[in-house]
Design a protein around this motif. Sequence first.
Motif, PDB file in Angstrom:
ATOM      1  N   UNK A 233     -32.451  20.055 -54.966  1.00 12.28           N
ATOM      2  CA  UNK A 233     -31.253  19.892 -55.800  1.00 12.28           C
ATOM      3  C   UNK A 233     -30.783  21.224 -56.380  1.00 12.28           C
ATOM      4  N   UNK A 234     -31.747  22.070 -56.779  1.00 12.85           N
ATOM      5  CA  UNK A 234     -31.382  23.320 -57.450  1.00 12.85           C
ATOM      6  C   UNK A 234     -31.514  24.544 -56.552  1.00 12.85           C
ATOM      7  N   UNK A 235     -31.843  24.336 -55.277  1.00 15.46           N
ATOM      8  CA  UNK A 235     -31.989  25.465 -54.373  1.00 15.46           C
ATOM      9  C   UNK A 235     -33.111  26.404 -54.784  1.00 15.46           C
ATOM     10  N   UNK A 236     -34.197  25.840 -55.300  1.00 20.87           N
ATOM     11  CA  UNK A 236     -35.316  26.655 -55.773  1.00 20.87           C
ATOM     12  C   UNK A 236     -36.062  27.299 -54.608  1.00 20.87           C
ATOM     13  N   UNK A 237     -36.631  28.467 -54.868  1.00 23.17           N
ATOM     14  CA  UNK A 237     -37.441  29.153 -53.862  1.00 23.17           C
ATOM     15  C   UNK A 237     -38.809  28.514 -53.727  1.00 23.17           C
ATOM     16  N   UNK A 238     -39.266  27.890 -54.802  1.00 19.51           N
ATOM     17  CA  UNK A 238     -40.632  27.349 -54.815  1.00 19.51           C
ATOM     18  C   UNK A 238     -40.755  26.294 -55.905  1.00 19.51           C
ATOM     19  N   UNK A 239     -41.574  25.292 -55.639  1.00 26.60           N
ATOM     20  CA  UNK A 239     -41.953  24.328 -56.666  1.00 26.60           C
ATOM     21  C   UNK A 239     -43.445  24.435 -56.895  1.00 26.60           C
ATOM     22  N   UNK A 240     -43.885  24.235 -58.133  1.00 26.52           N
ATOM     23  CA  UNK A 240     -45.308  24.294 -58.441  1.00 26.52           C
ATOM     24  C   UNK A 240     -45.683  23.173 -59.394  1.00 26.52           C
ATOM     25  N   UNK A 241     -46.720  22.409 -59.018  1.00 24.95           N
ATOM     26  CA  UNK A 241     -47.192  21.301 -59.847  1.00 24.95           C
ATOM     27  C   UNK A 241     -48.627  21.564 -60.259  1.00 24.95           C
ATOM     28  N   UNK A 242     -48.877  21.514 -61.558  1.00 24.04           N
ATOM     29  CA  UNK A 242     -50.205  21.762 -62.117  1.00 24.04           C
ATOM     30  C   UNK A 242     -50.931  20.454 -62.367  1.00 24.04           C
ATOM     31  N   UNK A 243     -52.246  20.545 -62.562  1.00 25.43           N
ATOM     32  CA  UNK A 243     -52.990  19.379 -63.035  1.00 25.43           C
ATOM     33  C   UNK A 243     -53.134  19.480 -64.548  1.00 25.43           C
ATOM     34  N   UNK A 244     -53.860  18.539 -65.146  1.00 26.77           N
ATOM     35  CA  UNK A 244     -53.900  18.428 -66.603  1.00 26.77           C
ATOM     36  C   UNK A 244     -54.417  19.634 -67.345  1.00 26.77           C
ATOM     37  N   UNK A 245     -55.361  20.374 -66.755  1.00 31.47           N
ATOM     38  CA  UNK A 245     -55.882  21.549 -67.453  1.00 31.47           C
ATOM     39  C   UNK A 245     -55.430  22.848 -66.789  1.00 31.47           C
ATOM     40  N   UNK A 246     -54.525  22.731 -65.798  1.00 28.97           N
ATOM     41  CA  UNK A 246     -53.823  23.881 -65.197  1.00 28.97           C
ATOM     42  C   UNK A 246     -54.723  24.844 -64.435  1.00 28.97           C
ATOM     43  N   UNK A 247     -55.867  24.356 -63.942  1.00 30.48           N
ATOM     44  CA  UNK A 247     -56.677  25.253 -63.121  1.00 30.48           C
ATOM     45  C   UNK A 247     -56.375  25.108 -61.637  1.00 30.48           C
ATOM     46  N   UNK A 248     -55.578  24.119 -61.268  1.00 23.81           N
ATOM     47  CA  UNK A 248     -55.154  24.025 -59.879  1.00 23.81           C
ATOM     48  C   UNK A 248     -53.668  23.749 -59.778  1.00 23.81           C
ATOM     49  N   UNK A 249     -53.131  24.068 -58.613  1.00 23.84           N
ATOM     50  CA  UNK A 249     -51.697  23.967 -58.399  1.00 23.84           C
ATOM     51  C   UNK A 249     -51.428  23.530 -56.966  1.00 23.84           C
ATOM     52  N   UNK A 250     -50.420  22.718 -56.785  1.00 20.51           N
ATOM     53  CA  UNK A 250     -49.890  22.402 -55.466  1.00 20.51           C
ATOM     54  C   UNK A 250     -48.457  22.918 -55.422  1.00 20.51           C
ATOM     55  N   UNK A 251     -48.062  23.428 -54.262  1.00 23.10           N
ATOM     56  CA  UNK A 251     -46.748  24.047 -54.135  1.00 23.10           C
ATOM     57  C   UNK A 251     -45.807  23.195 -53.295  1.00 23.10           C
ATOM     58  N   UNK A 252     -44.522  23.433 -53.473  1.00 21.23           N
ATOM     59  CA  UNK A 252     -43.472  22.826 -52.659  1.00 21.23           C
ATOM     60  C   UNK A 252     -42.617  23.970 -52.132  1.00 21.23           C
ATOM     61  N   UNK A 253     -42.415  24.029 -50.810  1.00 23.64           N
ATOM     62  CA  UNK A 253     -41.620  25.131 -50.273  1.00 23.64           C
ATOM     63  C   UNK A 253     -40.133  24.879 -50.490  1.00 23.64           C
ATOM     64  N   UNK A 254     -39.300  25.820 -50.048  1.00 22.35           N
ATOM     65  CA  UNK A 254     -37.868  25.754 -50.325  1.00 22.35           C
ATOM     66  C   UNK A 254     -37.175  24.587 -49.629  1.00 22.35           C
ATOM     67  N   UNK A 255     -37.861  23.968 -48.666  1.00 18.70           N
ATOM     68  CA  UNK A 255     -37.299  22.794 -47.985  1.00 18.70           C
ATOM     69  C   UNK A 255     -37.744  21.481 -48.615  1.00 18.70           C
ATOM     70  N   UNK A 256     -38.581  21.577 -49.656  1.00 18.13           N
ATOM     71  CA  UNK A 256     -39.061  20.375 -50.330  1.00 18.13           C
ATOM     72  C   UNK A 256     -40.358  19.829 -49.771  1.00 18.13           C
ATOM     73  N   UNK A 257     -41.003  20.566 -48.870  1.00 18.97           N
ATOM     74  CA  UNK A 257     -42.258  20.109 -48.269  1.00 18.97           C
ATOM     75  C   UNK A 257     -43.463  20.570 -49.096  1.00 18.97           C
ATOM     76  N   UNK A 258     -44.421  19.653 -49.317  1.00 24.83           N
ATOM     77  CA  UNK A 258     -45.596  19.947 -50.124  1.00 24.83           C
ATOM     78  C   UNK A 258     -46.548  20.855 -49.339  1.00 24.83           C
ATOM     79  N   UNK A 259     -47.079  21.879 -50.013  1.00 25.62           N
ATOM     80  CA  UNK A 259     -48.031  22.814 -49.418  1.00 25.62           C
ATOM     81  C   UNK A 259     -49.279  22.853 -50.296  1.00 25.62           C
ATOM     82  N   UNK A 260     -50.369  22.314 -49.762  1.00 23.99           N
ATOM     83  CA  UNK A 260     -51.599  22.195 -50.551  1.00 23.99           C
ATOM     84  C   UNK A 260     -52.461  23.446 -50.447  1.00 23.99           C
ATOM     85  N   UNK A 261     -53.698  23.332 -50.924  1.00 25.06           N
ATOM     86  CA  UNK A 261     -54.589  24.478 -50.952  1.00 25.06           C
ATOM     87  C   UNK A 261     -54.896  25.063 -49.594  1.00 25.06           C
TER      88      UNK A 261
END
Length: 450
Positions: A233-261
Motif C-alpha cells: 500500500x505504501x510502496x515500502x522497501x521493507x517490512x519488519x515484524x518483531x516478536x514480543x521481546x524483540x529478539x527476532x524478526x521476520x521480514x517482508x520484501x518490497x513485493x509483500x512476500x514474507x522472508x524468514x530467517x
Amino acid sequence: MSRQYFGTDGIRDVAGQGLLSLELVTSYGHAIGSWLSGQTAGAKVLVGRDTRASGPALLDQLGAGVIAAGHELVDGGVLPTPAVQTLCREERFDLAIVISASHNPAADNGLKFFGADGRKLADEAEESIEREIAEVLTKGPPSPGASGGSRRSDPEAGGRYLEFIDRCFPGLSLAGVTLAVDCAHGAGADLVPTALERFGATQHVRGAAPDGLNINEGAGVFHVAELGAIVKEHGASLGMALDGDADRVLLVDENGDVRDGDYMLGVLAVDMKERGELPGDRLVTTVMANLGLKVHLARHEIACETVAVGDRFVASAMADCGATLGGEQSGHVIFRDGARWFGDGLYTALRILEVIQRTGLPLSELVAGIEKFPQVLVNVPVRERRPVDDIPGLTEAVQLAEVDLGSEGRVLLRYSGTELLLRVMVEGRDLERVRGHVDAMVDVAKRELG
C-alpha cells in the motif's frame, strides 16, 4: 541433573501459576541472590521486561530476594531482551534478568537469565541455581546479606541502548527509505520506531500500542503476512515484524512476500563472505533450516553446521567453531563480533538494510537464488511429551515418509521446549506428498497424545 524449573529458554508458565506461582518466584529471587553471593559480594543486577501486565509484580517478587542478599537491583523498565543483553555486557553488570514470555500469549510470562557477557547462562550455572532453589524450598530463605542491597530505576537505559545501536551503524542513512514496522505490542514498541527514526526512515507502524494484555495479539511475527499489505500500500522497501521481546524478526520484501530467517541467513552469509567477515566460510543453523538454504550455501561454498532448535545451541556451536553468523528459521539471527554477541531483531533488520543499500538490490532480488523446498509444519497440542519412538503408529508414519521422500526430503518431529506441543515438520520437493505425510502423522499424534 534432571531439571525442574529451567526449560530451553529460562523459566516459563502462566503468570501466577505453576512455575511462576507467587511462592516459587519469591524462592527464585532468594536462590539467585544466594547463588550470586557465591560469585561476588554486592553484585549489580539489571532487570528488563516486556509489556505484559504481570511483569511488575514478578519483578517485585523476584527482586526482594536479590536485594535481601545484599545486591543492587537496577530496574530498566520495559526493554527488548537484546537491549538488556547489550547493557549488561557494555556496562559490566554481573547478571541480567528479562521478564518475558517472548511470542507466547499475554497470560504467560517467563524469566531469562544472562551472564556478564550478555549471553544466556551456561547449563552449569542454571543447574547451580536449581540446587539453590531446592535449598530455599527445603530450608527457607537464607539469612540477609551482611550489607543491605538496594533497588533503583534506570529510565535512561533504553536511550543508552539506542546510542549503542547508532554506533554500530555509523554510515547508515535511511533517509528516503520507507519501512513497514510491526512491534507486536511488545518490548520494542517504543524503542524500535525511535531507532529507525534516528536513521531517517519513513515508517508505517502497527502493533505499537501495548496495554499490558495485547502483546502478540493480532500482531508480530505470527501475523507477518498482514504486513505485506501495508508494504504494498505504501510502496515500502521493507517490512519488519518483531516478536514480543524483540529478539527476532521476520521480514517482508518490497513485493509483500514474507522472508524468514533462512532467507536472511542466506543473504547475510554471502555478503559477509564477500567482505571477509565469515571465518572458515561457515555458519550455524538448526535442524529446522530449509534444504533450499543448504543448497544455496553450498553453491557459494559456504559450510552449514546444523544443531538442535534453540538459540542457545546455535550460539554454543558458533563459539565452538568460531562462526560469526548463525540463526534460526524463526528469525532469531545471531552475530558474533569478538566478545560481542547480537541476537537482536532491530540489529538484524539494519544489517539487511545495509546489504540492500550497499548492493543497490531490493530484498526480492537478494533472495532470488534461494529456492526453498516446500515445508509444512503443524503444531499438535499434547497432554504429555511421550518419546516419539514409543508411539508405534507415529514411528511407522515417519519411516514411510522417509522412504517415499528419499534424499530430497526429510521429517522432523520434536516437542516444544516451552509449550505442550509436538511440532510435526515434513519437507520435500512435492508439496502434495509432503502434506499427505504431515496429515498422516498429525492424525496419529492427535489420537495418541491429544
